[in-house]
Design a protein around this motif. Structure first.
Motif, PDB file in Angstrom:
ATOM      1  N   GLN A   1       6.651 -53.381 -19.062  1.00 42.87           N
ATOM      2  CA  GLN A   1       7.445 -54.459 -18.186  1.00 42.87           C
ATOM      3  C   GLN A   1       8.987 -54.344 -18.327  1.00 42.87           C
ATOM      4  O   GLN A   1       9.538 -55.127 -18.395  1.00 42.87           O
ATOM      5  N   ASP A   2       9.155 -52.894 -18.602  1.00 43.22           N
ATOM      6  CA  ASP A   2      10.649 -52.593 -18.594  1.00 43.22           C
ATOM      7  C   ASP A   2      11.140 -52.407 -17.180  1.00 43.22           C
ATOM      8  O   ASP A   2      11.190 -51.222 -16.860  1.00 43.22           O
ATOM      9  N   ARG A   3      11.623 -53.641 -16.874  1.00 39.03           N
ATOM     10  CA  ARG A   3      12.457 -53.457 -15.378  1.00 39.03           C
ATOM     11  C   ARG A   3      13.517 -52.784 -15.512  1.00 39.03           C
ATOM     12  O   ARG A   3      13.965 -52.239 -14.543  1.00 39.03           O
TER      13      ARG A   3
ATOM     14  N   TRP B   1       6.303 -35.245  -8.545  1.00 39.69           N
ATOM     15  CA  TRP B   1       6.503 -36.572  -8.388  1.00 39.69           C
ATOM     16  C   TRP B   1       5.396 -37.434  -9.005  1.00 39.69           C
ATOM     17  O   TRP B   1       5.646 -38.515  -9.359  1.00 39.69           O
ATOM     18  N   VAL B   2       4.080 -36.805  -8.978  1.00 39.48           N
ATOM     19  CA  VAL B   2       2.951 -37.895  -9.130  1.00 39.48           C
ATOM     20  C   VAL B   2       3.183 -38.260 -10.901  1.00 39.48           C
ATOM     21  O   VAL B   2       3.023 -39.113 -11.368  1.00 39.48           O
ATOM     22  N   GLU B   3       3.842 -37.144 -11.565  1.00 42.20           N
ATOM     23  CA  GLU B   3       4.258 -37.230 -13.038  1.00 42.20           C
ATOM     24  C   GLU B   3       5.080 -38.355 -13.160  1.00 42.20           C
ATOM     25  O   GLU B   3       4.972 -39.391 -14.119  1.00 42.20           O
ATOM     26  N   VAL B   4       6.065 -38.541 -12.184  1.00 40.72           N
ATOM     27  CA  VAL B   4       7.379 -39.595 -12.068  1.00 40.72           C
ATOM     28  C   VAL B   4       6.469 -40.855 -12.043  1.00 40.72           C
ATOM     29  O   VAL B   4       6.935 -41.957 -12.693  1.00 40.72           O
ATOM     30  N   PHE B   5       5.583 -41.116 -10.950  1.00 41.26           N
ATOM     31  CA  PHE B   5       4.881 -42.181 -10.790  1.00 41.26           C
ATOM     32  C   PHE B   5       4.082 -42.660 -11.903  1.00 41.26           C
ATOM     33  O   PHE B   5       4.196 -43.984 -12.309  1.00 41.26           O
ATOM     34  N   ASN B   6       3.427 -41.584 -12.532  1.00 35.91           N
ATOM     35  CA  ASN B   6       2.712 -42.102 -13.629  1.00 35.91           C
ATOM     36  C   ASN B   6       3.598 -42.722 -14.994  1.00 35.91           C
ATOM     37  O   ASN B   6       2.954 -43.598 -15.572  1.00 35.91           O
ATOM     38  N   LEU B   7       4.758 -42.064 -14.820  1.00 35.01           N
ATOM     39  CA  LEU B   7       5.635 -42.438 -16.147  1.00 35.01           C
ATOM     40  C   LEU B   7       6.081 -43.941 -15.841  1.00 35.01           C
ATOM     41  O   LEU B   7       6.249 -44.781 -16.776  1.00 35.01           O
ATOM     42  N   THR B   8       6.203 -44.136 -14.378  1.00 32.90           N
ATOM     43  CA  THR B   8       6.626 -45.612 -14.036  1.00 32.90           C
ATOM     44  C   THR B   8       5.780 -46.458 -14.276  1.00 32.90           C
ATOM     45  O   THR B   8       5.980 -47.557 -14.525  1.00 32.90           O
ATOM     46  N   TYR B   9       4.369 -46.267 -13.890  1.00 32.12           N
ATOM     47  CA  TYR B   9       3.360 -47.089 -14.320  1.00 32.12           C
ATOM     48  C   TYR B   9       3.349 -47.402 -15.935  1.00 32.12           C
ATOM     49  O   TYR B   9       3.180 -48.558 -16.205  1.00 32.12           O
ATOM     50  N   GLU B  10       3.789 -46.227 -16.769  1.00 32.05           N
ATOM     51  CA  GLU B  10       3.539 -46.865 -18.163  1.00 32.05           C
ATOM     52  C   GLU B  10       4.716 -47.620 -18.307  1.00 32.05           C
ATOM     53  O   GLU B  10       4.822 -48.545 -19.310  1.00 32.05           O
TER      54      GLU B  10
ATOM     55  N   LYS C   1       2.602 -53.184 -14.622  1.00 30.19           N
ATOM     56  CA  LYS C   1       2.850 -54.581 -15.137  1.00 30.19           C
ATOM     57  C   LYS C   1       1.458 -55.539 -14.939  1.00 30.19           C
ATOM     58  O   LYS C   1       1.118 -56.229 -15.847  1.00 30.19           O
ATOM     59  N   GLU C   2       0.922 -55.289 -13.853  1.00 32.50           N
ATOM     60  CA  GLU C   2      -0.361 -56.233 -13.526  1.00 32.50           C
ATOM     61  C   GLU C   2      -1.349 -55.754 -14.688  1.00 32.50           C
ATOM     62  O   GLU C   2      -2.009 -56.667 -15.010  1.00 32.50           O
ATOM     63  N   ALA C   3      -1.438 -54.699 -14.958  1.00 28.29           N
ATOM     64  CA  ALA C   3      -2.502 -54.292 -15.848  1.00 28.29           C
ATOM     65  C   ALA C   3      -2.086 -54.791 -17.162  1.00 28.29           C
ATOM     66  O   ALA C   3      -3.099 -55.243 -18.200  1.00 28.29           O
ATOM     67  N   ALA C   4      -0.873 -54.857 -17.426  1.00 27.48           N
ATOM     68  CA  ALA C   4      -0.489 -55.195 -19.013  1.00 27.48           C
ATOM     69  C   ALA C   4      -0.619 -56.696 -18.936  1.00 27.48           C
ATOM     70  O   ALA C   4      -1.141 -57.365 -19.955  1.00 27.48           O
ATOM     71  N   GLN C   5      -0.467 -57.370 -17.900  1.00 22.53           N
ATOM     72  CA  GLN C   5      -0.826 -58.939 -17.877  1.00 22.53           C
ATOM     73  C   GLN C   5      -2.399 -59.071 -17.971  1.00 22.53           C
ATOM     74  O   GLN C   5      -2.750 -60.568 -18.579  1.00 22.53           O
TER      75      GLN C   5
END
Length: 99
Positions: free
Chosen positions: A49-51, A35-44, A93-97
């Protein structure tokens, strides 16, 4: 401990063990690492900012919960994963901003 994404399975597992007050079993650690892999992909996804991708992934978790409507353990786990996915996406999203 506050998890900062992307993270490693070891850091995330240590945080979860601290929260539950015990060492996770080998099987639990394997599931959490996946699941950490999933969370990291979600971070990406948050970085871009792909909602829509986030919403699609959350819908899949809702489908899992619907298929196991009578299993409280599945619901508890899926709700936790949902929260971590949302947090990972938010951090991306915050990191991208800030770049």
């Amino acid at each position: 401990m506050r998890i900062i994404f992307p993270t490693t399975p070891d850091v995330f597992i240590a945080d979860q063990e601290d929260i539950v007050g015990r060492e996770l079993s080998k099987g639990e650690k394997e599931v959490v690492a996946a699941w950490v892999e999933v969370f990291n992909l979600t971070y990406e996804d948050g970085l871009t900012q792909d909602r829509d991708i986030l919403e699609n992934d959350l819908d899949k978790l809702a489908e899992l919960m619907a298929r196991h409507k009578d299993n409280a353990g599945v619901h508890k786990f899926a709700k936790s994963c949902r929260a971590w996915m949302i947090e990972a996406w938010r951090q991306g999203k915050e990191a991208a901003q800030h770049d």
